[in-house]
Every structure is written in C-alpha cells, then in structure tokens.
Scaffold this active site. Structure first.
Site, PDB file in Angstrom:
ATOM      1  N   THR A 159       0.647  -1.228  -0.024  1.00  0.00           N
ATOM      2  CA  THR A 159      -0.041  -0.037  -0.006  1.00  0.00           C
ATOM      3  C   THR A 159       0.915   1.390  -0.022  1.00  0.00           C
ATOM      4  O   THR A 159       0.350   2.096  -0.237  1.00  0.00           O
ATOM      5  CB  THR A 159      -0.827  -0.050   1.220  1.00  0.00           C
ATOM      6  OG1 THR A 159      -1.939  -0.941   0.931  1.00  0.00           O
ATOM      7  CG2 THR A 159      -1.739   1.295   1.518  1.00  0.00           C
ATOM      8  N   SER A 174       0.140  -9.766  -0.700  1.00  0.00           N
ATOM      9  CA  SER A 174      -0.688 -11.203  -0.745  1.00  0.00           C
ATOM     10  C   SER A 174      -0.172 -12.029  -1.460  1.00  0.00           C
ATOM     11  O   SER A 174      -0.358 -13.365  -1.568  1.00  0.00           O
ATOM     12  CB  SER A 174      -2.247 -10.888  -0.983  1.00  0.00           C
ATOM     13  OG  SER A 174      -2.582  -9.966  -0.082  1.00  0.00           O
ATOM     14  N   THR A 233       1.349  -4.613   4.118  1.00  0.00           N
ATOM     15  CA  THR A 233       1.318  -5.046   5.379  1.00  0.00           C
ATOM     16  C   THR A 233       0.738  -6.548   5.593  1.00  0.00           C
ATOM     17  O   THR A 233       0.991  -7.022   6.679  1.00  0.00           O
ATOM     18  CB  THR A 233       0.514  -4.182   6.339  1.00  0.00           C
ATOM     19  OG1 THR A 233      -0.699  -4.056   5.734  1.00  0.00           O
ATOM     20  CG2 THR A 233       0.958  -2.663   6.468  1.00  0.00           C
TER      21      THR A 233
HETATM   22  N1  ASP Z   1      -2.919  -5.420   0.459  1.00  0.00           N
HETATM   23  C1  ASP Z   1      -1.644  -4.743   0.948  1.00  0.00           C
HETATM   24  C2  ASP Z   1      -0.346  -5.325   0.821  1.00  0.00           C
HETATM   25  O1  ASP Z   1      -0.273  -6.221   1.592  1.00  0.00           O
HETATM   26  C3  ASP Z   1      -1.882  -4.062   2.252  1.00  0.00           C
HETATM   27  C4  ASP Z   1      -0.901  -3.123   2.723  1.00  0.00           C
HETATM   28  O2  ASP Z   1       0.321  -2.844   2.470  1.00  0.00           O
HETATM   29  O3  ASP Z   1      -1.212  -2.636   3.621  1.00  0.00           O
HETATM   30  O4  ASP Z   1       0.241  -5.270  -0.049  1.00  0.00           O
END
Ligand code: ASP
Length: 346
Positions: A18, A62, A92
């Site tokens: 993100t 993911s 995250t």
């Molecule tokens: N879906 C994002 C990822 O893990 C979530 C994030 O970065 O907060 O790449």
C-alpha cells in the site's frame, strides 16, 4: 542537507504494498518507486546516502512467496558490505511472514534490516507512509555507543514501535498501529525521539560474514482446529500429497480434542514421518503441552511443542529447517530451540 562522507548509507528495497500504491478503476495497485519517493522530498533532509532497488513488478504482499523472499535476500546479500543498513518496503498483509522468513534466511546478519509499509498510500492527503518510511530509514542508520549498528537483526518499524521480525504479527487491518509482538517486549518506541530498549536488542559474540539462505521448502500444512472438526477433514488434510510437516493450531495452552480417532490420526501421521508442531491459536502466551491432559495426549502422540512462537515464525522456521537438508531428529531439536530469538523456551 548536504551529504558528508560519513553520512549513513542506506539501501531501500521496494517490493510493493500500500505504501507505494495508486488508486485504479480496479482498486489500489502497486506502483513505481520513483512515484513514492517524489512524494517524500523531505527524506533528503536526513542527509543520508540513500539508494534503492525495486522488484521488477512491485506486488501486493498477498502474492508474497519464497521466490520473492529469495529476491530480497539476494538484494541484501549482493550489496551487504556497501551499506550501513537496509529498509524493506513491503505490504502489511504478509509483512510478519516476510519479517520472520528473512530472520531465518539472513544467517549471521549483523546489520539492520528494517521492514516497513503503511496502511494508507504515500501521496494520499491523510496517510501513515511518510512517517513510517522516514523512521525506518533512521532506525536503519542508528548506531550504539560503540559505533556498532544499534539494530543487528530483522525488525519491523511501524508507527510507534520497533519489534523483532520473528515475533511480529499483523493484528489490525485498519489501525495505523498494525503490528504487535505479543510475546516479546518492543525493541524500541518512536515518539518525539527514537528510544531503543537495549536489554532486548540482539547482540552477537562473533562478527561473521552474512550467510544467505535460498532454499525454503514450502511443503507444509497449517491445520486449524475448531470444535466439531470432523475425522474426514483431519484425515484428508494430513494425507495432503508431498507435505513433510504440519503446524497444528491448537486451543489455549496447546490443547486439542482427546477423541481416539483424532489422536490416532496424529500418531499415525508422525509414524509415517510427518513432523507436527503445536502452535496455539492464542496471540499471547504459548503452549504448555504438559499442563493439561489434553495437551499431554498430543505430546504422547509425538507432537512437538512450539512454546510461544507465532504462526508466522512457525511456518517460516519450518520451511527453513526442511530446506536445510537436516535429519528429522535435528529438525525436531531446532524446533524446540530459539534460532533468532523467535521463541522463549521454559
Ligand atoms: N494488500 C496490501 C499489501 O499487503 C496491504 C498493505 O500494504 O497494507 O500489499
């Protein structure tokens, strides 16, 4: 600020997440690193020498997997001697798995590897990425009173905490304070100052060269127990072709049903050569397999206690040990011994 010859040298490895995403008609998607840096001009005020590398195609975390972990390890190993510290920008969602994986794969690490990301993209009007990035770069550059790196391990630096990578868990999908170490104290806090909890930092006796590892073996299964789980479901999962080990997500202090079909299924699997590792579903605390009759029955079936290890560390430790080509006895021995501070054995 002008860079001095002694300015810390930091390598930023941008994997996606993100922090560098942009809005598209199909939702948030990873974008180029230069876009991210254009939105953080004040990072130049640190006066550090900062270089960067990025995944050819930045990813949503993911999609993280062992080949991408190899890529991060290689990026660090290739330029290990050149830099004082490394910052990994990462989504995250699977950051805690990567933090755990890198802790095992970057063997004999003596420099800071600081992982961060954000819950909102840098460039949004309200966001957490700018501060997370700048704090992570500062943590990667910090020295102790002897001039040695303050951090000599893999950590997550996120919002107001620095935590050990192999102890980390993402526990909220919306809060800015997204990560916690439930079973080991924070290594530092980030407020007006960056404060290090020195008694808890990893320190090493010998100064060894980095010994990178690239052979994680993903042939494992995570079996999550719940009241009412059926014999068919348990047996089908334990019969998954190719698996060598099972992370058994148990209740409370490492407890599980004592129905005979269940205990027989586990001990048959152990007899056939599967390693079964007991990791509680609780975030805080850990297994005390011998505390209750229900846990003791697992030990008698040949299940190994994971003590207070996180599931993220258990999964990646298992991949690491299976990929190391060790005997089953040696793997079992390592599963009950901390390798990188990932567990407390009592
Ligand atoms: N879906 C994002 C990822 O893990 C979530 C994030 O970065 O907060 O790449």
């Amino acid at each position: 600020m002008a860079q001095s010859a002694k300015a810390p040298k930091i390598l930023i490895i941008y994997t996606g997440g993100t922090i560098g995403m942009v809005e598209t008609p199909n939702g948030l998607q990873p974008f180029d690193f230069s876009h991210l840096m254009d939105n953080v001009p004040k990072i130049g005020k640190l006066g550090y020498q900062i270089e960067s590398v990025q995944f050819p195609q930045p990813i949503d975390s993911s999609n993280m997997n062992p080949s991408y972990w190899n890529q991060i390890v290689k990026d660090i190993a290739d330029r290990y001697d050149e830099f004082d510290g490394f910052v990994v920008l990462h989504g995250t969602d699977t950051m805690a798995y990567t933090a755990s994986a890198l802790s095992f794969m970057l063997r004999d690490l003596r420099k800071p590897v600081v992982i961060t990301g954000s819950q909102l993209p840098i460039g949004d009007i309200r966001e957490d990425g700018t501060e997370n990035l700048i704090s992570a770069v500062e943590v990667a550059a910090a020295k102790d009173e002897n001039g040695d790196p303050m951090i000599q391990e893999v950590v997550i630096s996120f919002q107001d905490y620095i935590i050990r990578g192999s102890r980390s868990t993402k526990f909220t999908s919306t809060g800015f304070h997204a990560f916690k170490s439930f079973n080991y104290p924070a290594l530092g806090t980030i407020d007006l100052h960056i404060n290090y909890a020195k008694p808890y930092l990893m320190r090493h006796n010998e100064n060894l060269p980095l010994n990178p590892f690239y052979s994680m073996d993903p042939n494992i299964l995570v079996l999550w127990l719940y009241p009412g789980i059926t014999e068919d479901v348990v047996k089908a999962q334990l019969a998954t072709p190719g698996i060598k080990a099972v992370i058994l997500r148990t209740f409370g202090a490492g407890n599980a049903p004592t129905e005979q079909w269940f205990l027989d299924a586990l001990s048959d699997a152990v007899k056939k050569g599967l390693i079964i590792y007991n990791v509680t579903q609780c975030l805080n605390g850990g297994d005390e397999q011998k505390r209750y009759y229900t846990g003791d029955m697992l030990a008698k079936a040949g299940v190994i206690s994971g003590y207070d290890i996180t599931v993220e560390a258990a999964v990646t430790k298992m991949m690491y040990l299976l990929g190391s080509g060790l005997s089953k006895d040696a793997i079992v021995q390592y599963l009950t011994t901390p390798i990188v501070g990932e567990m407390t054995v009592n």
